[in-house]
Design a protein around this motif. Structure first.
Motif: not given
Ligand SMILES: Nc1ncnc2c1ncn2[C@@H]1O[C@H](COP(=O)(O)OP(=O)(O)O)[C@@H](O)[C@H]1O
Ligand SMILES: C=C(OP(=O)(O)O)C(=O)O
Ligand SMILES: [Ca+2]
Ligand SMILES: [Mn+2]
Length: 661
Positions: A632-661
């Motif tokens: 999952f982490k490896k795959n999501f690496g391809g999306f970390t540089n994109y902003k989702i919507g107008k809200d950078s807060k949501l983008t940060e939350e999405i990045l933090a919503a993946g697996p943590i290990f």
């Protein structure tokens, strides 16, 4: 008595008393007066067999009633004019772009010469002498035939077409029994270069305009060289404001019936006013592309030209290419209108609660949206606009492998007259289908009109969704059967689009394998995944929809050692989501993926709700969990540089919503 049995009367080989070769009439003992006459019905009103046959068929009733104001004569003129315009339109569709303007087209089956064509051909009154033989040939076309007519065409002319014991039309799709995503090309021009998603991870393999035209010409020449072609004029999208007119030109009755079932069927009145299509498919699937042509890497090419609003299919007869090809087009056209296109099933409860079922092929969109206790809006492709949801299609395309009457009764019962059954195996005598037989392919399919499902919601539209269910068929067996998601988690999993591809639907996939496909349909999206994700987040937020992750895959171990979660359990989980009871359940949070899982669901053994309980080997479970999290982490690496919507807060939350290990 109306029945003259043997021994009761007379029987002869000739029409008169003496046969043609002079044989005497065979006489039984009975005298002339005793002969039994069948006088239960009046004699037929025909002098000859041909006359008798001519009585059998009547012209289809006029679709527009003759109005008093127009009068019969006026209507007649406009009818001729209308048919002329239709011929011109079809001739224009089939035009070679390097030679004469368009073929001479004739409506009707060329084998039925004695039945005068409904309309005479369009004359091209050019004073010059035809310069190519193709200009001398007529193209016969069969326009929006009915299922019965298409059955006859298929059975007469297409090898591998049979009627099954339940009345479905069994067909073979040829060498390709699944989609060919690596052969799907999109024309890159000045506009699409900036608009579309290109490069790593994108499904859009580029081709240039010139190569498209080479392939288009190849397809059009092939189609015009045939005895006849099939033309379907139909609609996409049940939202009347955003309906798209499509024309499908194909060489096989199978393809025409498939699209008849899968697209929205126009009423006779709508067909009369159809006009020019918004999009045209040229399906020359029996004919390969030419590998000497630039960009061609195999004999198959599925080419999309958005500027020309055309798609060309060469070298594959798998019918799913047409349906999914049009879906790609909708993934381009709809977002332009601020409408979100979705690779999802959709149904609605008796109280009006709408659920979306996202998921890749084989994860359960069709199976779970077809629910006897709810109304089906659609099984695969939808739009979510300001008005709510609408189905793009007019039919369903169900997987049939291991189909059982008990587990999936509505799909089972939909396999009847009119349904296309692809690549199934049946008994040569009884014509009973063996749905467990994978001899042709694992990806056996049934395509049927949506009204074959008894509780279909027609028109196929509904209000804004209440639940957004993300389906993943986890072959690793570590994702919980159900988790409640925060909005950020919903977006994280939507962008990830994880599943294990089930063998068959895509060429070359023989074993289930972990895959990530953005928006649960990267093969069909045209824009960058974050565009769709932003729209989904905005709509879910605005309408207060809850996100869920449902694992319809393995439990108790990975593929090979564990088992697939019982469909009955998944259905109970889904029921609890629909009813709202799952929202009220008690939850605990899992390690690594941080998923909220319920501790109890009615009718589902509680121990399976946390997958760790189902694995005999806890270390193996943990290792597998970390392995999947890493993917999952490896795959999501391809999306970390994109902003989702107008809200950078949501983008940060999405990045933090993946697996943590
Ligand atoms: N627990 C389960 N949930 C959903 N589908 C299941 C489950 N177990 C087995 N299946 C089978 O998996 C397949 C799901 O396919 P389908 O619904 O056609 O997927 P999609 O429409 O997403 O491509 C069906 O053949 C169904 O019978
Ligand atoms: C037709 C298809 O759809 P699905 O498997 O999602 O039903 C496909 O992916 O080829
Ligand atoms: Ca699908
Ligand atoms: Mn499906």
């Amino acid at each position: 008595m109306a029945n003259c049995g043997i021994g009761n009367g007379e029987f002869s080989f000739g029409s008169s008393g003496v046969g043609q070769n002079g044989l005497a009439k065979i006489q039984t003992q009975r005298k002339e007066a005793d002969v039994c006459h069948d006088d239960s019905a009046a004699p037929v009103k025909a002098q000859t067999i041909d006359e008798l046959h001519s009585l059998q068929k009547k012209k289809s009733a006029p679709t527009t009633p003759l109005t008093d104001t127009q009068g019969a004569f006026a209507n007649n003129i406009s009818e001729i004019e209308r048919q002329k315009l239709q011929l011109q339109s079809i001739s224009a569709s089939l035009a070679s772009l390097t030679r004469e303007t368009g073929p001479k087209v004739v409506k009707g089956d060329p084998s039925r010469k004695h039945e005068a064509p409904k309309v005479t051909h369009v004359h091209h009154f050019t004073p010059t002498i035809a310069v190519s033989d193709s200009a001398l040939k007529f193209t016969h076309f069969l326009y929006n035939l009915s299922p019965a007519e298409l059955y006859e065409q298929a059975i007469k002319y297409e090898k591998g077409s049979f009627i099954t014991s339940t009345g479905a039309l069994a067909t073979l799709s040829g060498a390709k029994t699944g989609r060919s995503p690596r052969d799907k090309r999109v024309v890159k021009d000045e506009t699409t270069e900036d608009e579309l998603w290109w490069g790593k991870g994108s499904p859009n393999i580029e081709m240039d305009e010139h190569t498209f035209m080479v392939n288009r010409e190849r397809a059009v020449d092939y189609l015009n060289s045939l005895d006849k072609v099939f033309v379907n004029d139909q609609f996409l999208n049940w939202d009347p404001e955003h309906r798209i007119k499509v024309r499908i030109i194909s060489a096989r009755a199978y393809h025409s019936l498939f699209m008849h079932n899968m697209c929205i069927r126009p009423t006779p009145e709508e067909l009369e006013n159809f006009g020019t299509p918004d999009f045209t498919i040229y399906n020359a699937g029996q004919f390969p592309c030419n590998r000497y042509t630039h960009y061609m890497t195999t004999s198959t090419s599925i080419d999309l030209n958005l500027a020309r609003r055309e798609m060309v299919i060469l070298g594959t007869q798998y019918a799913g290419e047409m349906k999914k090809g049009l879906f790609s087009v909708m993934h381009y056209l709809m977002p332009k209108r601020q409408i979100l296109s979705l690779h999802s099933g959709c149904n609605i409860g008796k109280d009006g609660d709408v659920a979306l079922f996202f998921g890749l092929s084989g994860t359960g969109k069709t199976t779970l949206s077809t629910d006897h206790n709810r109304y089906l809006i659609g099984d695969d492709e939808h739009c979510w606009s300001e008005n709510g949801v609408s189905n793009i299609e007019g039919g369903c395309y169900a997987k049939c492998i291991d189909l059982s009457k008990e587990k999936e009764p509505d799909i089972w019962n939909a396999i009847k007259f009119g349904t296309v059954l692809e690549n199934v195996v049946f008994d040569e005598h009884t014509r009973e289908v063996d749905h467990s037989d994978k001899s042709v392919t694992e990806n056996t399919r049934a395509a049927y009109p949506i009204e074959y499902i008894p509780n279909a919601k027609i028109p196929c539209v509904g209000p804004h969704p209440k639940n957004v269910i993300l389906l993943a068929c986890d072959a690793f067996g570590v994702l919980p059967p159900v988790s409640k998601l925060s909005l950020a988690q919903t977006m994280y999993h939507f962008i990830s689009g994880y599943t294990a591809l089930v063998a068959g639907t895509e060429e070359g996939v023989k074993e289930p394998q972990a895959t990530f496909s953005a928006c649960f349909g990267a093969a069909f999206i045209m824009l960058h995944p974050t565009k769709y994700a932003a729209m989904l987040a905005e709509k879910m937020q605005k309408h207060g929809a809850t996100g869920w992750l449902v694992n319809t895959g393995w439990s108790g171990g990975s593929y090979g050692s564990g088992n697939r979660i019982k469909l009955a359990y998944t259905r109970r989980i889904i029921n609890a989501i629909h009813s709202g009871s799952l929202l009220e359940a008690n939850y605990k949070k899992t390690d690594v993926f941080g998923l909220e899982i319920p501790t109890e669901i009615e009718g589902v053994p509680s121990e399976i709700l946390d997958p760790v309980n189902t694995w005999p080997d806890k270390k193996a479970y943990n290792d597998t969990l970390l392995k999947l999290a890493g993917l999952f982490k490896k795959n999501f690496g391809g999306f970390t540089n994109y902003k989702i919507g107008k809200d950078s807060k949501l983008t940060e939350e999405i990045l933090a919503a993946g697996p943590i290990f």
